[in-house]
Design a protein around this motif. Structure first.
Motif, PDB file in Angstrom:
ATOM      1  N   SER A 127       0.866  -1.174   0.000  1.00  0.00           N
ATOM      2  CA  SER A 127       0.000   0.000   0.000  1.00  0.00           C
ATOM      3  C   SER A 127       0.902   1.223   0.000  1.00  0.00           C
ATOM      4  O   SER A 127       2.133   1.103   0.039  1.00  0.00           O
ATOM      5  N   ILE A 128       0.311   2.413  -0.066  1.00  0.00           N
ATOM      6  CA  ILE A 128       1.124   3.626  -0.086  1.00  0.00           C
ATOM      7  C   ILE A 128       0.487   4.678   0.803  1.00  0.00           C
ATOM      8  O   ILE A 128      -0.741   4.857   0.795  1.00  0.00           O
ATOM      9  N   THR A 129       1.316   5.337   1.597  1.00  0.00           N
ATOM     10  CA  THR A 129       0.861   6.440   2.437  1.00  0.00           C
ATOM     11  C   THR A 129       1.267   7.752   1.784  1.00  0.00           C
ATOM     12  O   THR A 129       2.457   8.028   1.610  1.00  0.00           O
ATOM     13  N   TYR A 130       0.266   8.506   1.369  1.00  0.00           N
ATOM     14  CA  TYR A 130       0.498   9.801   0.736  1.00  0.00           C
ATOM     15  C   TYR A 130       0.301  10.922   1.748  1.00  0.00           C
ATOM     16  O   TYR A 130      -0.567  10.849   2.630  1.00  0.00           O
ATOM     17  N   THR A 131       1.105  11.975   1.597  1.00  0.00           N
ATOM     18  CA  THR A 131       0.841  13.237   2.274  1.00  0.00           C
ATOM     19  C   THR A 131       0.167  14.151   1.259  1.00  0.00           C
ATOM     20  O   THR A 131       0.757  14.508   0.241  1.00  0.00           O
ATOM     21  N   VAL A 132      -1.086  14.478   1.532  1.00  0.00           N
ATOM     22  CA  VAL A 132      -1.890  15.261   0.603  1.00  0.00           C
ATOM     23  C   VAL A 132      -1.849  16.726   1.025  1.00  0.00           C
ATOM     24  O   VAL A 132      -2.094  17.060   2.187  1.00  0.00           O
ATOM     25  N   LEU A 133      -1.523  17.599   0.071  1.00  0.00           N
ATOM     26  CA  LEU A 133      -1.592  19.034   0.312  1.00  0.00           C
ATOM     27  C   LEU A 133      -2.895  19.563  -0.270  1.00  0.00           C
ATOM     28  O   LEU A 133      -3.372  19.091  -1.307  1.00  0.00           O
ATOM     29  N   SER A 134      -3.477  20.531   0.381  1.00  0.00           N
ATOM     30  CA  SER A 134      -4.771  21.057  -0.036  1.00  0.00           C
ATOM     31  C   SER A 134      -4.730  21.529  -1.492  1.00  0.00           C
ATOM     32  O   SER A 134      -3.874  22.325  -1.879  1.00  0.00           O
ATOM     33  N   GLY A 135      -5.640  20.989  -2.300  1.00  0.00           N
ATOM     34  CA  GLY A 135      -5.754  21.418  -3.693  1.00  0.00           C
ATOM     35  C   GLY A 135      -4.738  20.813  -4.642  1.00  0.00           C
ATOM     36  O   GLY A 135      -4.740  21.138  -5.830  1.00  0.00           O
ATOM     37  N   GLU A 136      -3.861  19.931  -4.147  1.00  0.00           N
ATOM     38  CA  GLU A 136      -2.813  19.354  -4.990  1.00  0.00           C
ATOM     39  C   GLU A 136      -3.107  17.874  -5.205  1.00  0.00           C
ATOM     40  O   GLU A 136      -3.005  17.068  -4.274  1.00  0.00           O
ATOM     41  N   THR A 137      -3.471  17.499  -6.433  1.00  0.00           N
ATOM     42  CA  THR A 137      -3.858  16.120  -6.702  1.00  0.00           C
ATOM     43  C   THR A 137      -3.885  15.864  -8.197  1.00  0.00           C
ATOM     44  O   THR A 137      -4.048  16.793  -8.999  1.00  0.00           O
ATOM     45  N   ARG A 138      -3.712  14.620  -8.567  1.00  0.00           N
ATOM     46  CA  ARG A 138      -4.036  14.192  -9.920  1.00  0.00           C
ATOM     47  C   ARG A 138      -5.509  13.803  -9.954  1.00  0.00           C
ATOM     48  O   ARG A 138      -6.126  13.551  -8.926  1.00  0.00           O
ATOM     49  N   ARG A 139      -6.054  13.713 -11.172  1.00  0.00           N
ATOM     50  CA  ARG A 139      -7.473  13.409 -11.339  1.00  0.00           C
ATOM     51  C   ARG A 139      -7.645  12.391 -12.458  1.00  0.00           C
ATOM     52  O   ARG A 139      -6.849  12.341 -13.388  1.00  0.00           O
ATOM     53  N   VAL A 140      -8.703  11.608 -12.345  1.00  0.00           N
ATOM     54  CA  VAL A 140      -9.052  10.671 -13.414  1.00  0.00           C
ATOM     55  C   VAL A 140     -10.569  10.676 -13.550  1.00  0.00           C
ATOM     56  O   VAL A 140     -11.294  10.719 -12.562  1.00  0.00           O
ATOM     57  N   TRP A 141     -11.032  10.667 -14.809  1.00  0.00           N
ATOM     58  CA  TRP A 141     -12.468  10.736 -15.090  1.00  0.00           C
ATOM     59  C   TRP A 141     -12.922   9.463 -15.775  1.00  0.00           C
ATOM     60  O   TRP A 141     -12.232   8.949 -16.663  1.00  0.00           O
ATOM     61  N   VAL A 142     -14.074   8.956 -15.346  1.00  0.00           N
ATOM     62  CA  VAL A 142     -14.658   7.744 -15.932  1.00  0.00           C
ATOM     63  C   VAL A 142     -16.039   8.096 -16.465  1.00  0.00           C
ATOM     64  O   VAL A 142     -16.881   8.609 -15.717  1.00  0.00           O
ATOM     65  N   PRO A 143     -16.324   7.850 -17.756  1.00  0.00           N
ATOM     66  CA  PRO A 143     -17.641   8.179 -18.304  1.00  0.00           C
ATOM     67  C   PRO A 143     -18.717   7.201 -17.830  1.00  0.00           C
ATOM     68  O   PRO A 143     -18.434   6.030 -17.547  1.00  0.00           O
ATOM     69  N   ILE A 144     -19.943   7.705 -17.748  1.00  0.00           N
ATOM     70  CA  ILE A 144     -21.100   6.874 -17.407  1.00  0.00           C
ATOM     71  C   ILE A 144     -22.086   6.952 -18.571  1.00  0.00           C
ATOM     72  O   ILE A 144     -22.787   7.954 -18.721  1.00  0.00           O
ATOM     73  N   PRO A 145     -22.154   5.937 -19.414  1.00  0.00           N
ATOM     74  CA  PRO A 145     -23.088   5.968 -20.547  1.00  0.00           C
ATOM     75  C   PRO A 145     -24.543   5.950 -20.069  1.00  0.00           C
ATOM     76  O   PRO A 145     -24.849   5.527 -18.942  1.00  0.00           O
TER      77      PRO A 145
END
Length: 276
Positions: A127-145
């Motif tokens: 697993s991985i432990t991330y330190t998340v900074l406010s507003g800093e992230t990657r994004r991924v989008w999945v369509p819903i037909p």
């Protein structure tokens, strides 16, 4: 198939569609007969789609997407082979890849790899432990037909304030209310605890949220016909992609104007995760 601006219903391509992953590799052979191999765990998807026989109007839909008629952003495909398994790309579904050579989901400093708690559900060893900074992230989008529902689940351990957020989208310009996902345990065979239906939304975007640490073991998204309840069970690795682009213009072969038959071959590669 289409863009965030417009998705079109496209005839399924011919069977035996290549859709393998590709990454970096280098192999060196030694004089003593041995060998050394270096390769990336992270990889992108490549697709070769062939339509051996279709009408000119059906072909034009594909060519229009390649020409940017419906927007010049990434191209998305609802692939029925992957949608009912895990529609996320490999490196989102298995977050620990971001601790080695993959893209960090926090769009910042690589996280710390930790051993996943003992389980019988096939979750990744790391697993991985991330330190998340406010507003800093990657994004991924999945369509819903139309007529489908997206089911989302995140397995891991809560930390000091980092979260995973699912934001349903109404269209390319309007989003619904973001939902902070409740973390599931890797010993829980419940795969999903949040859903979004096409009656209200055209897709769902995942990102990291909050501020602080969060430990991620696996993330799954299934896109099923509305009314179908997802099965319980173990981890399913990512089979989808983060967004595609045509490698070149599709090959277009006219067969007969009288019979209104043409052929199309299109090559697409996953690039959006690395360019967004």
């Amino acid at each position: 198939m289409g863009t965030r601006e417009k998705m079109l219903e496209i005839r399924a391509p011919s069977v035996n569609m290549p859709s393998s992953k590709a990454g970096y590799f280098n192999k060196v052979d030694f004089l003593n007969g041995g060998t050394a191999i270096r390769r990336s765990t992270a990889a992108h998807k490549n697709y070769t789609m062939t339509w051996n026989s279709m009408s000119r109007d059906e072909a034009r839909d594909i060519l229009d997407i390649a020409d940017g008629v419906h927007g010049t952003g990434p191209v998305y495909v609802h692939d029925p082979v992957t949608a009912d398994r895990n529609a996320l790309p490999q490196w989102w579904a298995t977050p620990s890849i971001g601790g080695r050579d993959g893209l960090p989901l926090n769009d910042g400093t690589r996280g710390e790899l930790v051993t996943t708690p003992a389980n019988s559900l096939g979750f990744p060893h790391d697993s991985i432990t991330y330190t998340v900074l406010s507003g800093e992230t990657r994004r991924v989008w999945v369509p819903i037909p139309t007529g489908y529902t997206a089911w989302v689940g995140v397995h891991g351990v809560d930390g000091t304030g980092g979260t995973v957020v699912a934001t349903p989208t109404v269209n390319a310009f309007t989003s619904g209310t973001p939902v902070t996902l409740t973390m599931l345990s890797v010993t829980d065979d419940t795969r999903f605890n949040q859903s979004f239906a096409s009656s209200s939304y055209d897709g769902v975007e995942l990102s990291l949220g909050g501020a602080g640490t969060v430990t991620l073991s696996g993330i799954m998204v299934q896109v099923l016909e509305t009314g179908v309840t997802p099965a319980t069970g173990g981890f399913i690795s990512g089979q989808g992609n983060s967004g595609l682009q045509f490698v070149s213009q599709p090959a277009y072969t006219p067969y007969s104007s009288a019979l209104d038959k043409v052929g199309v071959v299109a090559e697409l590669a996953e690039n959006y995760g690395w360019t967004s």
